[in-house]
Design an enzyme around this catalytic site. Structure first.
Site, PDB file in Angstrom:
ATOM      1  N   LYS A 271       0.843  -1.194   0.000  1.00  0.00           N
ATOM      2  CA  LYS A 271       0.000   0.000   0.000  1.00  0.00           C
ATOM      3  C   LYS A 271       0.883   1.250   0.000  1.00  0.00           C
ATOM      4  O   LYS A 271       2.005   1.217   0.498  1.00  0.00           O
ATOM      5  CB  LYS A 271      -0.854   0.031   1.277  1.00  0.00           C
ATOM      6  CG  LYS A 271      -2.015  -0.945   1.272  1.00  0.00           C
ATOM      7  CD  LYS A 271      -2.859  -0.784   2.520  1.00  0.00           C
ATOM      8  CE  LYS A 271      -4.024  -1.750   2.533  1.00  0.00           C
ATOM      9  NZ  LYS A 271      -4.989  -1.509   1.449  1.00  0.00           N
ATOM     10  N   ARG A 345     -10.446 -11.360   1.921  1.00  0.00           N
ATOM     11  CA  ARG A 345     -11.263 -12.448   1.367  1.00  0.00           C
ATOM     12  C   ARG A 345     -10.536 -13.794   1.493  1.00  0.00           C
ATOM     13  O   ARG A 345     -11.171 -14.832   1.559  1.00  0.00           O
ATOM     14  CB  ARG A 345     -11.646 -12.121  -0.083  1.00  0.00           C
ATOM     15  CG  ARG A 345     -10.486 -11.970  -1.022  1.00  0.00           C
ATOM     16  CD  ARG A 345     -10.850 -11.232  -2.301  1.00  0.00           C
ATOM     17  NE  ARG A 345     -10.917  -9.782  -2.111  1.00  0.00           N
ATOM     18  CZ  ARG A 345     -11.226  -8.916  -3.060  1.00  0.00           C
ATOM     19  NH1 ARG A 345     -11.526  -9.341  -4.280  1.00  0.00           N
ATOM     20  NH2 ARG A 345     -11.258  -7.623  -2.801  1.00  0.00           N
TER      21      ARG A 345
HETATM   22  N1  BES Z   1      -8.273  -3.533   4.289  1.00  0.00           N
HETATM   23  C1  BES Z   1      -8.387  -3.179   2.927  1.00  0.00           C
HETATM   24  C2  BES Z   1      -9.677  -2.444   2.622  1.00  0.00           C
HETATM   25  C3  BES Z   1      -9.741  -0.992   3.022  1.00  0.00           C
HETATM   26  C4  BES Z   1      -9.093  -0.044   2.263  1.00  0.00           C
HETATM   27  C5  BES Z   1     -10.490  -0.610   4.094  1.00  0.00           C
HETATM   28  C6  BES Z   1      -9.190   1.288   2.611  1.00  0.00           C
HETATM   29  C7  BES Z   1     -10.589   0.731   4.418  1.00  0.00           C
HETATM   30  C8  BES Z   1      -9.928   1.671   3.689  1.00  0.00           C
HETATM   31  C9  BES Z   1      -8.355  -4.423   2.048  1.00  0.00           C
HETATM   32  O1  BES Z   1      -7.585  -5.462   2.500  1.00  0.00           O
HETATM   33  C10 BES Z   1      -7.809  -4.017   0.726  1.00  0.00           C
HETATM   34  O2  BES Z   1      -6.679  -3.661   0.678  1.00  0.00           O
HETATM   35  N2  BES Z   1      -8.628  -4.069  -0.320  1.00  0.00           N
HETATM   36  C11 BES Z   1      -8.219  -3.697  -1.619  1.00  0.00           C
HETATM   37  C12 BES Z   1      -8.756  -4.699  -2.600  1.00  0.00           C
HETATM   38  C13 BES Z   1      -8.202  -4.543  -3.981  1.00  0.00           C
HETATM   39  C14 BES Z   1      -6.742  -4.904  -4.002  1.00  0.00           C
HETATM   40  C15 BES Z   1      -8.993  -5.429  -4.912  1.00  0.00           C
HETATM   41  C16 BES Z   1      -8.781  -2.301  -1.905  1.00  0.00           C
HETATM   42  O3  BES Z   1      -9.915  -2.015  -1.494  1.00  0.00           O
HETATM   43  O4  BES Z   1      -8.066  -1.488  -2.473  1.00  0.00           O
HETATM   44 MN    MN Z   2      -5.548  -5.299   1.858  1.00  0.00          MN
END
Ligand code: BES
Ligand code: MN
Ligand code: ZN
Length: 487
Positions: A271, A345
């Protein structure tokens, strides 16, 4: 904090001895029944333009003649005091008092009947206004001096209101636990710490049991998806199983599954740096499961409830899972991990398969799953997905009762297409369009053997910015859902 009913006649408000009297006016006009001293001062304030009779307005008055309580706050609520308006008026009213010197506040609803739901909301709001995180900041000042709240009522209402207050106390305790756990930084709140907190909770309630599966246990079971996420972390993964037995053993349980990523770096699909600290909240689903168990045990609900928390960190490193790696889930289905940041997931899918062994009446997973859900619904409503109409509508209704709203999103077959992979049964991502939905479609492939619902709480589990911190959602929604099922 202490919450009680206070029996007083409708024309006895002026004589109440408390540090502050909070009058909530549920009317577009000052009710004729209001005592002269109170009606007088409210009418003057309205005429002077200092108090507008609009929902959510509030006015603070000091040492009003004829009123025993030295502080008087008048808050305006919509006609009939529907729950959302009552909450808004209370929040406005309490905001006027909570920073002052008052320790004991008496609250009276004028112009509408006060019921158990009003009582419950009062407890929830007062707790929300006074919670302070201290674990790693012991110097944090108290938010308020408030110690005692009394809800003014007549004798005939007292029992119903006391029941509402008790429900409010249990839910508030659950919310507080969920907030507290989620607020703790990831170097404190590790998977091991979550497991210890679950055990601590079980020690307080005879009908609550906890079992923790270690890495070797989940290896033996074949949770290849969960293990792939955990594999680069120096923190041991924990698969926490909670069991509340409040009904006959033969009664099928409800299973709650909470995403327990104690920190989400994204893994190799790292990230960006800004706001990455907020990924300590990525165990908000797990925290809400523990909070809901606390509330259910406190209320002694006559249901059977199972909680499953796959807990681990999502880290990059020499041993990390890589984009393109294929893993075998507990269900036997293979997954191509195209993006290691779609880890929620992966831990959930193995927990959903594990849930089958409890022959559940229903399974609900709760997860800070997608940024896409935040884009779709913002921070007010959680995303709800369900293959089961009755389950979906009871969850939506429970959210309304608890003031913890959700909104249903679709699960059309057409969205499933996006998960196709040339190298496994499915990929773990479906691209940017409809990202919250394709994530839910992924989970649905592991939840075909029971009634299932998924709550995406990415937008509702915490607040960013100046008020950064966990909200404890959706503990109120889940607890109300379970109260209803207990009958
Ligand atoms: N924990 C995050 C989701 C999230 C992101 C919650 C920002 C709150 C704020 C999750 O694990 C994630 O990183 N999801 C990705 C999925 C994507 C790679 C398909 C996302 O939402 O960017
Ligand atoms: Mn994630
Ligand atoms: Zn995550």
């Amino acid at each position: 904090m202490d919450f009680k009913t206070l029996q007083a006649p409708k024309d006895g408000l002026c004589a109440i001895s408390a540090d502050a009297l909070l009058l909530v006016l549920a009317a577009s006009a000052v009710p004729a029944a209001l005592e002269a001293a109170l009606a007088g001062v409210v009418n003057v304030a309205v005429e002077a333009g200092d108090l507008r009779l609009e929902s959510g307005r509030a006015l603070y008055l000091h040492r009003v003649q004829g009123v025993k309580a030295p502080r008087l706050v008048v808050a305006v609520c919509a006609d009939g005091a529907p729950p959302a308006a009552w909450r808004k008026a209370l929040a406005a009213g309490l905001a006027q008092i909570k920073e002052g010197g008052a320790r004991h506040v008496a609250v009276a609803l004028i112009g509408a009947e006060c019921d158990a739901a009003h009582a419950e909301a009062l407890v929830a709001l007062a707790h929300e206004a006074t919670y302070v995180y201290r674990r790693t900041k012991p110097s944090a000042p108290a938010a308020s001096r408030l110690e005692r709240l009394s809800l003014v009522c007549e004798k005939a209402q007292a029992r119903a209101l006391e029941a509402g207050l008790a429900r409010g106390r249990a839910i508030a305790a659950g919310v507080a636990l969920a907030r507290e756990l989620a607020n703790r930084p990831a170097n404190h709140c590790t998977p091991t710490h979550l497991a210890a907190e679950a055990r601590l909770l079980a020690r307080r309630h005879a009908r609550l049991a906890v079992q923790v599966l270690e890495r070797r246990d989940v290896e033996k079971l074949g949770m290849g998806a969960f293990l792939a996420v955990a594999q680069a972390s120096h923190q041991a993964p924990k698969f926490i199983v909670l069991r509340w037995q409040g009904a006959a053993k033969t009664k099928a349980p409800v299973v709650l599954v909470g995403k327990g990523i104690t920190f989400d770096t994204g893994g190799i699909s790292l990230k960006p740096a800004p706001e990455m600290d907020e990924m300590k909240f990525d165990m908000g689903g797990a925290a809400s499961v523990l909070g809901t168990f606390a509330a259910v045990a406190e209320l002694g609900l006559a249901i059977n409830l199972v909680g499953l928390v796959p807990a681990c960190e999502n880290m990059p490193g020499g041993g990390a899972v890589k984009p393109g790696d294929v893993v075998r889930s507990l269900s036997g289905q293979t997954i191509e991990i195209l993006n290691t940041d779609a880890e929620g997931r992966l831990v959930l899918c193995d927990a959903l398969t594990y849930a089958e062994r409890f022959k559940p009446a229903a399974v609900i997973d709760i997860a800070t799953l997608t940024g896409a859900c935040v884009i779709a619904l913002g921070h007010h409503r959680s995303g709800l997905f369900s293959s089961d109409e009755a389950l979906a509508s009871s969850l939506l209704a429970a959210g309304e009762r608890g003031g913890d709203l959700a909104w249903r999103l679709p699960l059309d077959e057409a969205y499933d297409e996006a998960l196709k992979s040339n190298f496994a049964d499915m990929g773990n991502v479906g691209g940017r369009p409809g990202g919250a939905i394709t994530a839910a479609k992924f989970l649905q492939r592991f939840a075909s053997r029971y009634g299932w619902a998924h709550l995406d709480i990415a937008g509702t589990a915490w607040k960013s910015g100046k008020e950064k911190g966990a909200t404890g959602r959706p503990v109120p929604l889940l607890t109300h859902f379970l109260i209803e099922r207990a009958g």
